[in-house]
Design a protein around this motif. Structure first.
Motif, short mmCIF file in Angstrom:
data_model
loop_
_atom_site.label_atom_id
_atom_site.label_comp_id
_atom_site.label_asym_id
_atom_site.label_seq_id
_atom_site.Cartn_x
_atom_site.Cartn_y
_atom_site.Cartn_z
N GLU A 12 0.87 -1.18 0.00
CA GLU A 12 0.00 0.00 0.00
C GLU A 12 0.90 1.22 0.00
O GLU A 12 1.43 1.62 1.02
N TRP A 13 1.06 1.84 -1.21
CA TRP A 13 2.05 2.91 -1.35
C TRP A 13 1.67 4.14 -0.53
O TRP A 13 2.49 4.98 -0.24
N TRP A 14 0.37 4.26 -0.16
CA TRP A 14 -0.03 5.47 0.56
C TRP A 14 0.32 5.37 2.05
O TRP A 14 0.12 6.33 2.78
N LEU A 15 0.84 4.23 2.48
CA LEU A 15 1.28 4.11 3.87
C LEU A 15 2.76 3.78 3.88
O LEU A 15 3.22 2.97 3.09
N GLN A 16 3.50 4.41 4.77
CA GLN A 16 4.91 4.10 4.93
C GLN A 16 5.03 2.81 5.73
O GLN A 16 4.50 2.72 6.82
N ASP A 17 5.66 1.81 5.18
CA ASP A 17 5.86 0.58 5.93
C ASP A 17 7.21 0.00 5.53
O ASP A 17 7.41 -0.40 4.39
N ASP A 18 8.14 -0.02 6.48
CA ASP A 18 9.49 -0.46 6.16
C ASP A 18 9.54 -1.92 5.72
O ASP A 18 10.35 -2.29 4.89
N SER A 19 8.65 -2.76 6.29
CA SER A 19 8.74 -4.18 5.97
C SER A 19 8.27 -4.45 4.54
O SER A 19 8.51 -5.53 4.02
N TRP A 20 7.61 -3.47 3.91
CA TRP A 20 7.17 -3.68 2.52
C TRP A 20 8.06 -2.94 1.54
O TRP A 20 7.71 -2.75 0.37
N ARG A 21 9.26 -2.52 1.97
CA ARG A 21 10.19 -1.85 1.08
C ARG A 21 10.59 -2.71 -0.10
O ARG A 21 10.91 -2.23 -1.17
N SER A 22 10.56 -4.05 0.11
CA SER A 22 11.06 -4.95 -0.93
C SER A 22 10.08 -5.07 -2.09
O SER A 22 10.35 -5.78 -3.03
N GLY A 23 8.96 -4.39 -2.03
CA GLY A 23 8.07 -4.34 -3.19
C GLY A 23 7.01 -5.42 -3.19
O GLY A 23 6.56 -5.87 -2.13
N LEU A 24 6.61 -5.83 -4.39
CA LEU A 24 5.53 -6.81 -4.54
C LEU A 24 5.85 -8.11 -3.84
O LEU A 24 7.02 -8.45 -3.64
N ARG A 25 4.81 -8.83 -3.49
CA ARG A 25 5.02 -10.15 -2.91
C ARG A 25 4.11 -11.15 -3.62
O ARG A 25 2.93 -10.86 -3.84
N ASP A 26 4.67 -12.32 -3.95
CA ASP A 26 3.88 -13.43 -4.48
C ASP A 26 3.76 -14.48 -3.39
O ASP A 26 4.74 -15.12 -3.03
N TYR A 27 2.56 -14.63 -2.87
CA TYR A 27 2.37 -15.57 -1.76
C TYR A 27 2.02 -16.96 -2.27
O TYR A 27 1.23 -17.11 -3.22
N TRP A 28 2.59 -17.96 -1.65
CA TRP A 28 2.31 -19.36 -1.99
C TRP A 28 1.96 -20.12 -0.72
O TRP A 28 2.58 -19.90 0.32
N GLN A 29 0.98 -21.01 -0.86
CA GLN A 29 0.76 -21.97 0.23
C GLN A 29 1.53 -23.22 -0.12
O GLN A 29 1.30 -23.82 -1.17
N VAL A 30 2.46 -23.58 0.75
CA VAL A 30 3.34 -24.71 0.47
C VAL A 30 3.03 -25.83 1.46
O VAL A 30 3.24 -25.68 2.66
N ASP A 31 2.48 -26.95 0.96
CA ASP A 31 2.26 -28.13 1.81
C ASP A 31 3.49 -29.01 1.70
O ASP A 31 3.85 -29.44 0.61
N THR A 32 4.14 -29.25 2.84
CA THR A 32 5.37 -30.05 2.77
C THR A 32 5.03 -31.51 3.00
O THR A 32 4.00 -31.85 3.59
N ARG A 33 5.91 -32.36 2.50
CA ARG A 33 5.72 -33.79 2.67
C ARG A 33 5.78 -34.17 4.15
O ARG A 33 5.24 -35.16 4.58
N GLN A 34 6.49 -33.34 4.94
CA GLN A 34 6.63 -33.62 6.37
C GLN A 34 5.38 -33.22 7.16
O GLN A 34 5.28 -33.50 8.34
N GLY A 35 4.45 -32.52 6.53
CA GLY A 35 3.21 -32.19 7.23
C GLY A 35 2.97 -30.70 7.39
O GLY A 35 1.86 -30.24 7.21
N ARG A 36 4.04 -29.96 7.74
CA ARG A 36 3.84 -28.52 7.98
C ARG A 36 3.35 -27.82 6.71
O ARG A 36 3.81 -28.13 5.62
N ARG A 37 2.41 -26.92 6.89
CA ARG A 37 1.88 -26.16 5.75
C ARG A 37 2.24 -24.69 5.96
O ARG A 37 1.79 -24.07 6.91
N LEU A 38 3.09 -24.18 5.09
CA LEU A 38 3.66 -22.84 5.31
C LEU A 38 3.11 -21.83 4.31
O LEU A 38 2.65 -22.19 3.22
N TRP A 39 3.15 -20.60 4.72
CA TRP A 39 2.77 -19.49 3.84
C TRP A 39 4.04 -18.74 3.50
O TRP A 39 4.63 -18.08 4.34
N MET A 40 4.50 -18.91 2.24
CA MET A 40 5.76 -18.32 1.83
C MET A 40 5.50 -17.23 0.82
O MET A 40 4.48 -17.23 0.15
N TYR A 41 6.45 -16.31 0.74
CA TYR A 41 6.33 -15.35 -0.35
C TYR A 41 7.67 -15.10 -1.00
O TYR A 41 8.73 -15.29 -0.41
#
Lengths: 468, 198
Positions: free
Chosen positions: A424-453
């Protein structure tokens, strides 16, 4: 602000122009007057200094002055935006007479740096006239003589009436007094005669005193010191009953209460109680004090208790509802009790917010000062835990087949995505300096289901959440 | 004859005693807590220490239960956490108190929670680190997410301590439509998947 020596004026923005609201003697000496436009005033007097006036602060100060004036008599009212009216009937002898009282008042106010004009007479109208157009005291029964020589505006008349009277050649109060009353009424209405009668005392006029601000405090002194928690609670109960009665009369509820316990050795201990909801029910408030009172060190004993509602909110009477009330009350009491241990600000609730950014799709609000509201909408599956992004070693635009996260070796079994979220360019947020994010839901064979970007603009992979 | 304790079916035909203190551990313990909150369907007090970086996501929670009924208490250490939990259990104002623990909990503390839960008629759930529970707990569950080709909520719930029954394990998945955990038949005799597993 420092005092200034030269001409000085306060200005007020009225009807789209700055006008002089108040001015000092040097400014008056330069030919300026109240109500003059600031631009004109500057033309007359180029070195005029000015500041914008603050009528609200003036009104507050006048109220403080009114409270101070109660040292002379109990009956103090406001008069206009810059005056006080004191009814000193029966109080003057305490200061050695009317003149002495006035002298004392002048001395004290002058020492405080105020310029004062005052007048004293049999009636409020005459006192006003003397204060504004003369000086001193009109002795009892001499009112008529004293105001007779004063100009017409001293009768507190509207400006157009004053102008009309002056056009007729009636310059002083005496001129009006000599005219027949019937002709005056026919020409100027009843208003003029009413003011005249008020000044002369033929018609009563009251000084309306300011109401005392409600005080929600109660105090109790004990002949013998007490030390047991149960005794202190019993004392608190009595004080609480008084405070709650006053709260009920004012339709108010306490948000914060302060119990001050003075010990025999003059040290005092304080128990503060902040409530999750405004309350005025003594039976509900009292048990909430138990924790604080039990922690008090009584020393050689407590001989004075004082309870004050330090923060009060409006709490209008409500219709009793049998459905939710009891249960909600219990919940609020629980929040209060937990708040007295960990701080009321540490009990939160979540409120939905309108944003695609995962960490901004909700807000946390202090439970004591908010109500649950809004609907929760989930368009896409969202993780149940969010944590600060944790980088993992990977490259490319698709999630890696194998990766290490939190010292675990994981292999990807199924991926869902990508879901692109733009900052959201209208708000200053340091953690979003890196720009766009592509989020993926990753189901691992070990069981854990992670949200990665993945951040395509500054390549990198991060884990930000975990699904159920 | 004593009256049987009130209970709720956390899984179909798997009763969980109400007004007792239960424990859950493992990476899927949050989902267990959410399921219990969904089943109890009332106000929930969730107590955690303020320094923990992993935040509960209310948007994720809303797929299970209503976040409007969720109250979060953030404490500074485990002593405060336990005190707040006991207070919340005794008050009888919420249906469920979830306590996130970070350190081992003593038998005394566990017993206090258990007594508070019984007095206040409120169910308690402690989310414990692996192997750090208290013997006073009524049941202890180990919850681990499991990978499954067709479903993204599959997990394995094992009951590893049970005061009132036997130990067992179930493969479960969340059904969002009915907001219930469903038991999945064990692999092998599962209809419809025989040809998939090949």
């Amino acid at each position: 602000m420092r005092p200034v020596d030269g001409p000085f004026a306060l200005t007020l923005h009225e009807a789209n122009t700055d006008r002089i609201y108040c001015l000092n003697d040097p400014a008056e000496g330069q030919g300026l007057s109240q109500g003059m436009g600031l631009a004109d005033a500057r033309a007359f007097c180029p070195d005029l200094q000015s500041r914008p006036a603050d009528p609200a602060a003036d009104a507050r100060f006048l109220r403080i002055l009114a409270r101070w004036a109660k040292r002379y008599c109990p009956w103090v009212g406001l008069d206009g935006r810059d005056g006080l009216a004191l009814d000193i009937t029966g109080a003057a002898h305490l200061y050695g007479g009317e003149a002495a009282l006035l002298e004392d008042l002048h001395a004290r106010l002058t020492r405080a740096g105020l310029q004062v004009r005052s007048g004293l007479a049999d009636t409020k109208g005459a006192a006003w006239a003397i204060a504004h157009y003369a000086r001193g005291v009109a002795p009892p029964g001499q009112t008529r003589n004293h105001i007779a020589k004063l100009p017409v505006p001293a009768l507190r008349l509207p400006e157009d009436t004053v102008t009309a009277l002056q056009r007729l050649g009636l310059r002083t109060v005496d001129d009006i007094l000599t005219l027949p009353r019937a002709t005056l009424t026919r020409r100027f209405g009843t208003d003029l005669l009413m003011r005249l009668d008020q000044a002369l005392g033929d018609q009563p006029e009251e000084v309306s005193p300011l109401p005392d601000p409600p005080s929600f405090a109660a105090q109790m002194s004990l002949p013998e010191p007490i030390g047991l928690a149960a005794d202190v609670m019993a004392g608190t109960e009595r004080l609480l009953a008084q405070v709650c009665t006053r709260l009920t009369q004012q339709e108010a509820g306490a948000r914060a209460l302060l119990l001050t316990l003075r010990r025999v050795d003059q040290a005092s201990q304080q128990v503060e109680l902040r409530l999750a909801r405004p309350l005025r029910d003594a039976a509900r408030i009292l048990p909430l004090f138990e924790r604080g009172v039990s922690a008090v060190d009584a020393g050689f004993g407590i001989d004075q208790l004082r309870l004050e509602a330090t923060q009060v909110e409006r709490l209008p009477a409500r219709q009793l509802s049998p459905l939710h009330a009891a249960h909600q009350d219990k919940l609020h009491d629980l929040i209060t009790r937990i708040g007295s241990r960990i701080g009321l600000d540490n009990v939160h609730r979540y409120l939905p917010a309108d944003s695609h950014i995962p960490e901004r799709s909700y807000t946390t609000a202090v439970a004591a000062y908010s109500d649950p509201s809004g609907a929760w909408v989930t368009l896409r599956p969202r993780p149940i835990r969010l944590f600060p992004p944790e980088p993992i070693a990977a490259t490319g635009h698709r999630p890696p087949r194998h990766f290490r996260w939190r010292r675990m070796s994981l292999s990807t079994a199924r991926i869902t995505g990508p879901e692109r979220i733009a900052p959201e360019w209208w708000l200053q947020d340091d953690s979003w300096r890196s720009g766009l994010r592509d989020y993926w839901q990753v189901d691992t064979r070990q069981g854990r289901r992670l949200w990665m970007y993945h951040t395509p603009q500054t390549p990198g992979w991060y884990v930000q959440g975990e699904f159920a | 004859m004593p009256k049987p304790a009130p209970h709720i079916d956390i899984l179909p035909d798997v009763p969980l005693r109400l007004n007792r203190c239960h424990e859950a551990c493992g990476p899927g313990a949050d989902a267990f807590a959410f399921t219990l909150a969904a089943r109890l369907n009332g106000p929930v007090m969730w107590i955690s220490e303020s320094w923990t970086p992993a935040q509960l996501n209310p948007v994720g929670y809303s797929q299970y239960a209503d976040p409007a009924q969720l109250l979060m208490a953030r404490t500074k250490d485990q002593t405060d956490t336990l005190a707040v939990a006991e207070e919340a259990l005794r008050a009888h104002a919420v249906r469920l108190v979830v306590t996130e623990l970070t350190q081992p909990i003593s038998l005394l503390a566990g017993r206090r929670l258990q007594l508070a839960a019984e007095t206040g008629q409120t169910t308690a759930l402690c989310l414990i680190p692996q192997g750090m529970g208290s013997n006073a707990a009524d049941t202890r569950w180990r919850c681990t997410p499991v990978f499954h080709q067709a479903d993204s909520t599959q997990a394995r719930w094992e009951i590893i301590k049970n005061k009132a029954g036997t130990l067992s394990a179930w493969d479960v998945r969340w059904d969002e439509k009915t907001r219930h955990m469903l038991v999945v038949p064990p692999a092998g005799n599962r209809p419809g998947l025989a040809d998939a597993s090949g």
